[in-house]
Design an enzyme around this catalytic site. Sequence first.
Site, mmCIF file in Angstrom:
data_model
loop_
_atom_site.group_PDB
_atom_site.id
_atom_site.type_symbol
_atom_site.label_atom_id
_atom_site.label_comp_id
_atom_site.label_asym_id
_atom_site.label_seq_id
_atom_site.Cartn_x
_atom_site.Cartn_y
_atom_site.Cartn_z
ATOM 1 N N SER A 146 45.633 59.728 57.921
ATOM 2 C CA SER A 146 44.922 60.069 56.695
ATOM 3 C C SER A 146 43.579 59.339 56.654
ATOM 4 C CB SER A 146 45.813 59.742 55.490
ATOM 5 O OG SER A 146 45.368 60.376 54.324
ATOM 6 N N ASP B 222 51.634 70.262 55.593
ATOM 7 C CA ASP B 222 50.812 69.229 54.938
ATOM 8 C C ASP B 222 50.014 69.879 53.815
ATOM 9 O OD1 ASP B 222 48.968 67.267 54.195
ATOM 10 O OD2 ASP B 222 48.682 66.561 56.245
ATOM 11 N N HIS C 248 52.476 65.624 55.118
ATOM 12 C CA HIS C 248 51.409 64.636 55.289
ATOM 13 C C HIS C 248 51.949 63.345 55.892
ATOM 14 C CE1 HIS C 248 47.347 63.278 54.713
ATOM 15 N NE2 HIS C 248 47.718 62.263 53.956
#
Length: 287
Positions: A133, A240, A268
């Site tokens: 991320s 995701d 995610h």
Amino acid sequence: MAARCVRRVAVLSRGCVRAPCSQQPSAYYCSSIVSGRMEVNGVNIHYQQTGNGDHVVLLLPGALGCSKTDFGPQLTSLNKNVFTNIAWDPRRYGCSIPPNRDYPPDFFERDAKDAIDLMQALNFKRFSLLGWSDGGITALIAAARYPSLIHNLVVWGANAYVTEEDLKLYNAVKDVSKWSEKMRKPMEALYGKEYFTKTFEAWVEAMNTFTSRPDGKGNICQHLLPFIECPALIIHGEKDVMVPPFHPRFIHQQIKDSRLHLMPDGKHNLHLRYAEEFNRLVEEFLC
């Protein structure tokens, strides 16, 4: 890249031998997880370390994440004979507090420099990056800015620019009181409700600013991707909901000879939900 050791704390299982503080962290000859602190670029950085392999890996967490919240399965299960794993808390996240987190326009670049300087201060001259991320964005910048230091690169849940579609996703989760208890409680336990709420709101606001900058293209680091020279693996979970699929495709297209691996059921947090599969994939790539 000068840094000095302020305090290094080791938490070792019975039977492990800890080297004197004057020696480098690679002198810890056991498989337990060691916690330490280094002063880097004027801030006190917390990190965790495990393994004694020759291949050094730095794990970079997501927004508001840290070594303890984001990489438990990797610190526990990545091959400790092959890898030396370092998971850090970026400045003002996790145990790298105080002071409180801020988001200047260059906060991703700042995190990248902190990460590189931490590893140099720990005397790791060359290493691989695993970034999730926001940590993936930081890893992309670090790999482009410091190509001679990076062995391999793995990123997932990352994006090199921000679109209006992304902003809708970020703004939809800005109010953390609407998060599920399972997602919210660990962060509240780490930061306290007030700090967590205000810091996540500030992060969303910071991401919104990328689309209002002079170039108008929402650029974070897309201009840097062609400068990444190391072997790169981009992983994407096809479920995701925070990162649309055009982001990993773009990163893959821009990094020469990179690989894109799709996980059909991955979300995610695919490295936590499907840790065994993820770890196996990463080990095969890095080796």
